[in-house]
Scaffold this motif. Structure first.
Motif, PDB file in Angstrom:
ATOM      1  N   SER A   1      -1.254  -0.953   2.322  1.00  0.00           N
ATOM      2  CA  SER A   1      -0.651   0.341   2.637  1.00  0.00           C
ATOM      3  C   SER A   1      -1.688   1.457   2.607  1.00  0.00           C
ATOM      4  O   SER A   1      -2.005   1.989   1.534  1.00  0.00           O
ATOM      5  CB  SER A   1       0.474   0.648   1.627  1.00  0.00           C
TER       6      SER A   1
ATOM      7  N   LEU B   1       7.314  -1.288   2.161  1.00  0.00           N
ATOM      8  CA  LEU B   1       6.512  -1.601   3.340  1.00  0.00           C
ATOM      9  C   LEU B   1       7.343  -2.375   4.350  1.00  0.00           C
ATOM     10  O   LEU B   1       8.277  -3.088   3.993  1.00  0.00           O
ATOM     11  CB  LEU B   1       5.276  -2.418   2.952  1.00  0.00           C
TER      12      LEU B   1
ATOM     13  N   TYR C   1       2.839  -6.101   9.045  1.00  0.00           N
ATOM     14  CA  TYR C   1       1.697  -6.816   8.494  1.00  0.00           C
ATOM     15  C   TYR C   1       1.762  -8.316   8.707  1.00  0.00           C
ATOM     16  O   TYR C   1       0.754  -8.993   8.600  1.00  0.00           O
ATOM     17  CB  TYR C   1       1.592  -6.525   6.990  1.00  0.00           C
TER      18      TYR C   1
END
Length: 232
Positions: free
Chosen positions: A91, A205, A210
């Motif tokens: 992050s 997140l 990702y």
């Protein structure tokens, strides 16, 4: 016959691929350097290597459970440091705060493991109060980082942990050994609360950002969903 996508096929444009042997080689090299330094230090002080490799309870012929809470505290500090580093890498928005938290908890883990503020410092002319003051200032600066732009949940967890650790430090300075359960108990609770900080950030997140997955599962750049996750 349908071909299953390989990891190379799932790589996004601009993504760098790190060969597996590099982190493995780096980890082994770091470990070998630590062992080499250990042998040199043992020779410098004229003590057996076992003084550094054996547990304190074994060296002191103490029960196996001796210092168990202190050991647990060090494990929690180390876990908080490692997890903070991982989430900081994932992050960018939280990288500075979590990177600083990882550094600070790593120092606290080292202190707890080696008893720097209790024995090493005073034995070399550094009063224990200096360690407490240094940690208080570092914690206050870290608190400012979280208050200035940190995620609300993570900031609340950090603030609660900071308060618990402050209670522990106060008892350490003024209280007698009979109330060590308060000192060590609040320190453990503070460390566990700080361990929750990177967990809270990781929970905010977007996995699709990702992890590989179908493009349709990912929120469109600039969409309301993406902004919601960025502000969480």
């Amino acid at each position: 016959m349908r071909r299953h996508p390989s990891p190379q096929d799932e790589r996004r444009p601009g993504e760098r691929h790190v060969p597996a042997w590099k982190p493995i080689a780096g980890a082994l090299t770091s470990g070998l350097l630590v062992l080499a330094a250990l042998v040199l230090v043992a020779d410098r002080f004229g003590v057996p290597v076992a003084v550094f490799t054996w547990d304190g309870s074994a060296l002191g012929d103490l029960p196996w459970y001796s210092g168990s809470i202190s050991l647990l505290n060090g494990m929690v500090w180390a876990a908080a440091a490692g997890l903070s580093l991982l989430v900081a890498w994932l992050s960018p928005q939280d990288r500075t705060r979590l990177g600083a938290l990882a550094l600070f908890t790593g120092v606290l883990a080292t202190d707890d493991a080696l008893q720097l503020h209790v024995f090493a410092g005073p034995d070399n002319g550094i009063p224990q109060s200096w360690f407490v003051a240094l940690y208080a200032v570092a914690g206050a600066l870290l608190l400012l980082l979280f208050l200035c732009g940190g995620r609300p949940g993570a900031t609340a967890a950090f603030l609660l942990g900071f308060a618990l650790l402050g209670v522990s430090a106060a008892f350490d300075e003024v209280a007698e050994s009979e109330v060590s359960i308060v000192e060590d108990g609040t320190k453990l609770l503070g460390a566990i609360t700080w361990l929750a900080v990177p967990v809270i950030v990781a929970g905010r997140l977007r996995p699709a950002r990702y992890l590989p997955g179908p493009p349709a599962d990912r929120p469109a750049p600039g969409s309301a969903l993406e902004r919601e996750h960025q502000q969480a």
